[in-house]
Design a protein around this motif. Sequence first.
Motif, PDB file in Angstrom:
ATOM      1  N   ALA A   1       0.833  -1.194   0.000  1.00 36.76           N
ATOM      2  CA  ALA A   1       0.000   0.000   0.000  1.00 36.76           C
ATOM      3  C   ALA A   1       0.877   1.258   0.000  1.00 36.76           C
ATOM      4  N   ALA A   2       1.922   1.241   0.838  1.00 41.44           N
ATOM      5  CA  ALA A   2       2.858   2.378   0.860  1.00 41.44           C
ATOM      6  C   ALA A   2       3.554   2.521  -0.488  1.00 41.44           C
ATOM      7  N   TYR A   3       3.884   1.379  -1.098  1.00 41.27           N
ATOM      8  CA  TYR A   3       4.490   1.387  -2.438  1.00 41.27           C
ATOM      9  C   TYR A   3       3.549   2.055  -3.441  1.00 41.27           C
ATOM     10  N   GLY A   4       2.267   1.673  -3.396  1.00 34.86           N
ATOM     11  CA  GLY A   4       1.290   2.264  -4.313  1.00 34.86           C
ATOM     12  C   GLY A   4       1.135   3.758  -4.081  1.00 34.86           C
ATOM     13  N   LEU A   5       1.068   4.179  -2.832  1.00 33.53           N
ATOM     14  CA  LEU A   5       0.953   5.616  -2.531  1.00 33.53           C
ATOM     15  C   LEU A   5       2.183   6.365  -3.021  1.00 33.53           C
ATOM     16  N   SER A   6       3.370   5.775  -2.831  1.00 33.27           N
ATOM     17  CA  SER A   6       4.594   6.427  -3.299  1.00 33.27           C
ATOM     18  C   SER A   6       4.577   6.595  -4.815  1.00 33.27           C
ATOM     19  N   LEU A   7       4.052   5.575  -5.542  1.00 35.07           N
ATOM     20  CA  LEU A   7       3.940   5.689  -7.000  1.00 35.07           C
ATOM     21  C   LEU A   7       3.041   6.871  -7.384  1.00 35.07           C
ATOM     22  N   ILE A   8       1.917   7.017  -6.675  1.00 30.03           N
ATOM     23  CA  ILE A   8       0.993   8.121  -6.976  1.00 30.03           C
ATOM     24  C   ILE A   8       1.673   9.458  -6.731  1.00 30.03           C
ATOM     25  N   TYR A   9       2.290   9.604  -5.555  1.00 22.98           N
ATOM     26  CA  TYR A   9       2.925  10.880  -5.218  1.00 22.98           C
ATOM     27  C   TYR A   9       4.121  11.171  -6.121  1.00 22.98           C
TER      28      TYR A   9
ATOM     29  N   TYR B   1       8.925  10.092  -1.282  1.00 21.38           N
ATOM     30  CA  TYR B   1      10.110   9.636  -0.552  1.00 21.38           C
ATOM     31  C   TYR B   1       9.693   8.904   0.731  1.00 21.38           C
ATOM     32  N   HIS B   2       8.775   9.521   1.479  1.00 17.45           N
ATOM     33  CA  HIS B   2       8.336   8.937   2.759  1.00 17.45           C
ATOM     34  C   HIS B   2       7.747   7.541   2.568  1.00 17.45           C
ATOM     35  N   TYR B   3       6.835   7.398   1.603  1.00 21.69           N
ATOM     36  CA  TYR B   3       6.174   6.113   1.435  1.00 21.69           C
ATOM     37  C   TYR B   3       7.076   5.062   0.790  1.00 21.69           C
ATOM     38  N   SER B   4       8.066   5.504   0.005  1.00 18.73           N
ATOM     39  CA  SER B   4       9.015   4.523  -0.540  1.00 18.73           C
ATOM     40  C   SER B   4       9.843   3.903   0.584  1.00 18.73           C
ATOM     41  N   LEU B   5      10.219   4.718   1.581  1.00 19.15           N
ATOM     42  CA  LEU B   5      10.941   4.189   2.739  1.00 19.15           C
ATOM     43  C   LEU B   5      10.042   3.314   3.589  1.00 19.15           C
ATOM     44  N   LEU B   6       8.794   3.767   3.777  1.00 23.47           N
ATOM     45  CA  LEU B   6       7.848   2.986   4.589  1.00 23.47           C
ATOM     46  C   LEU B   6       7.597   1.618   3.962  1.00 23.47           C
TER      47      LEU B   6
ATOM     48  N   ILE C   1       9.640  -0.228   2.187  1.00 19.48           N
ATOM     49  CA  ILE C   1      10.778  -1.130   2.408  1.00 19.48           C
ATOM     50  C   ILE C   1      10.874  -1.536   3.874  1.00 19.48           C
ATOM     51  N   GLU C   2      10.706  -0.581   4.779  1.00 16.84           N
ATOM     52  CA  GLU C   2      10.815  -0.895   6.199  1.00 16.84           C
ATOM     53  C   GLU C   2       9.708  -1.857   6.651  1.00 16.84           C
ATOM     54  N   SER C   3       8.482  -1.621   6.200  1.00 21.56           N
ATOM     55  CA  SER C   3       7.378  -2.482   6.616  1.00 21.56           C
ATOM     56  C   SER C   3       7.476  -3.869   5.973  1.00 21.56           C
ATOM     57  N   TYR C   4       8.086  -3.947   4.788  1.00 24.15           N
ATOM     58  CA  TYR C   4       8.298  -5.259   4.147  1.00 24.15           C
ATOM     59  C   TYR C   4       9.194  -6.137   5.029  1.00 24.15           C
ATOM     60  N   LYS C   5      10.190  -5.506   5.628  1.00 22.33           N
ATOM     61  CA  LYS C   5      11.118  -6.261   6.473  1.00 22.33           C
ATOM     62  C   LYS C   5      10.401  -6.855   7.675  1.00 22.33           C
ATOM     63  N   GLU C   6       9.351  -6.180   8.138  1.00 21.98           N
ATOM     64  CA  GLU C   6       8.633  -6.635   9.328  1.00 21.98           C
ATOM     65  C   GLU C   6       7.560  -7.686   9.008  1.00 21.98           C
ATOM     66  N   ALA C   7       7.232  -7.847   7.728  1.00 25.96           N
ATOM     67  CA  ALA C   7       6.181  -8.791   7.337  1.00 25.96           C
ATOM     68  C   ALA C   7       6.683 -10.237   7.417  1.00 25.96           C
TER      69      ALA C   7
ATOM     70  N   HIS D   1      11.856   1.203  -7.002  1.00 26.96           N
ATOM     71  CA  HIS D   1      11.115   2.474  -6.966  1.00 26.96           C
ATOM     72  C   HIS D   1      11.832   3.494  -6.080  1.00 26.96           C
ATOM     73  N   ARG D   2      12.350   3.032  -4.950  1.00 29.00           N
ATOM     74  CA  ARG D   2      13.095   3.963  -4.087  1.00 29.00           C
ATOM     75  C   ARG D   2      14.280   4.561  -4.852  1.00 29.00           C
ATOM     76  N   LYS D   3      14.926   3.753  -5.687  1.00 29.73           N
ATOM     77  CA  LYS D   3      16.040   4.267  -6.495  1.00 29.73           C
ATOM     78  C   LYS D   3      15.550   5.352  -7.448  1.00 29.73           C
ATOM     79  N   ALA D   4      14.378   5.138  -8.048  1.00 28.42           N
ATOM     80  CA  ALA D   4      13.831   6.149  -8.964  1.00 28.42           C
ATOM     81  C   ALA D   4      13.555   7.453  -8.226  1.00 28.42           C
ATOM     82  N   VAL D   5      12.988   7.342  -7.024  1.00 27.05           N
ATOM     83  CA  VAL D   5      12.717   8.531  -6.210  1.00 27.05           C
ATOM     84  C   VAL D   5      14.031   9.227  -5.867  1.00 27.05           C
ATOM     85  N   SER D   6      15.036   8.424  -5.482  1.00 29.58           N
ATOM     86  CA  SER D   6      16.346   8.963  -5.122  1.00 29.58           C
ATOM     87  C   SER D   6      17.025   9.621  -6.321  1.00 29.58           C
TER      88      SER D   6
END
Length: 702
Positions: free
Chosen positions: A54-62, A76-81, A83-89, A111-116
Amino acid sequence: MNRTQQIIIVFITLLSLVLGSCKINKGFEALNNYNYFDAKQYFEKSLKKDESPAAYGLSLIYFRNDNPFHHQDSAYHYSLLSIESYKEATQKTRDKWLEKLDFSIEKAKQHRKAVSDYAFLEAEKENSVVAYQYFIAKNPWSAKKEIAERRRDSLAFYIAKEDGSSYALSEYIRKFEDSEWRHKAQSLLFRAQYNETIKGGKTASFLEFIEKFPNNPLVRDAHYQVYMLETKEKTISAFNSFIRRYPDNVFIDDAWTSLYRLSIADYQKETILSFSNAYPDFPFPELIEQDLKLVGKKLYQFIQNNKYGFMDERGNVVIKANFEYAGQFKNGLAVVIKEGNHGYINKDGELLIDYQYEEAMDFDQGRAVVVEKDKYGMIDVSGTYVLNPEFEDIGSFNDGIAYVQSDSGFQYYTLDGSLAFSTIFDEAFAHQDGKAKVRKGNESGYIGLDGSFIVSTTNGTLTHFKDSIYVHILRDSMNLMYANGTYLFENGFDQIGTLVNNRAIVERDGKFGFVNGKGEIVIPIKHHVYPNYLQFSQFKNGHVILKRMNKYAMIDSVGNSVLPAIFKGIGTYGDLIPVSKGDGWGYANSNVRLKIDYQYDYAFEFVNGKAIVEKEGKVGLIDIENELIVPLEFESIKRLSDSILLVKKQGLYGLIGIDNSLMVEVSYHRISEYSPNLYQLVKDHEVSYFDKVKKEIISLKE
């Protein structure tokens, strides 16, 4: 709980999972159909159960700029979220995301690389120290981090370089201590400290100045000019004559030392003994005694089994590797550490000053600052305390004095450990060119070598501009002021920049121009301000870049146009000028003729007819005809001198000549300047050296 209730609970749970899955699926379906409003709602509602996709999808929109929700910080915020939340799943959840949504950590990272990468382009457009620092802080994983760091350091270095003041250069060294330009900045700092002293004249005029103005802060400089004029031939007879004629000159010890060094130029035992017999009044008999013991020794630090020792230029062990650390030899002594305690050895490896300090600095001018029981003190080469260890801090010696901090405040002491003057300050800094910034109560300003205020204020703050001119900052207004308190301008300014190439920015009512070192307006206040103009519009090589209507132009030191406002980027003025119109960098001449086509990703300034260029993440070196001298195959290139380049390839370093000749193979983890004409080479835990003069490597023999 009966069976019916259990069935109902299971049904509700399954229904909730299905509905949650439907929301996230519908979010991606809406996103694929460019229905951003519905997609955003679905993703937001799915954050709790499917946070990572969901965070990935929101980051794509923004991140996309074809919708009203485009917002880079949110992307940027949702791209980090994501990745971080994926680690916890759990792995089961990850497998479900992969099967149902075709979503994985690789997609999130891509996607985070694209944002970066987008953030890097934005920083590149702004091309300022602040922009690159912001990118580095927020994108530590980016492959472009090192490029951003290099450009940040480069921009900051050239701002400090063009400012030219010792304050600006020391601030650069402090802020960018790991910069590849740090040693250049250090060299420029030494030069600035010299250039900011008085010049010229005859001996008689300087002697008259010393006699008439004994308390003037420039008296030491006058003594120095007398010393330099009277010893300009640098011969034994010149130094001997100076010593006999000017015994009260403050540089008499330098004259004795120079006389001694010249007299024992062959550095033979017989010559040293001969000097001792010829000059029984030589004030440094301990120097003679030490040299008699250590004649001819030239030692190099090495590491063996994680211990430090010293070898000679043939690689033979002279002092065994018995130390936890060993510094360079300064004034014939080197700091060494054993069991966490610091002491000093001579070139024989003899412990001359015992392991008794918690910290110990290198000797300078026959003095070293040490720390004992958390208190600072200062010793001479015999280990005798010149200042007892009872202070909170001791600064470096400049102009023969240093500040010392105690519980009472700050005072200044001389090299012999006596008070330079009795005044106690609430805040104090090291002297630079005969003056030091201090604060006492509500009065702040600059004092001379006698401790009296040269200029001060009880309202606002003061910074040094040039010579006897200062900047008085009072709330939101600034003005140039003489030491006597007289303002140079009837009306103040909104901003006054630092002096660079004898030009400083002055801003008033949203427009800026330039004044010279005398405070005279030399370029009218008519140019419109723009973001970061105080950093970007600094003179370099007698020219300055201006921004007009989102394009860049260049003018000379009197305001004449050099390059019109047709470029998206302009570099430092030189034989050719780096320019860009948005599709790469090339070089133009001062007649606005493109001499090297737009073909590089970035182009640095020409130095001695050669320039470092970057293309597709690799750097090389070209000449003024755009002929590649050093191929575009390195990760970085740094100028160590006019003839030597430090290169980096696949994370390793080497040295090549300016003509691309190989000096040191690219196989070392670190290469740094150890001393003039000598570079230290580090590979794993092994240390060797490259002698620039002899063009040979010095390494420990097995």
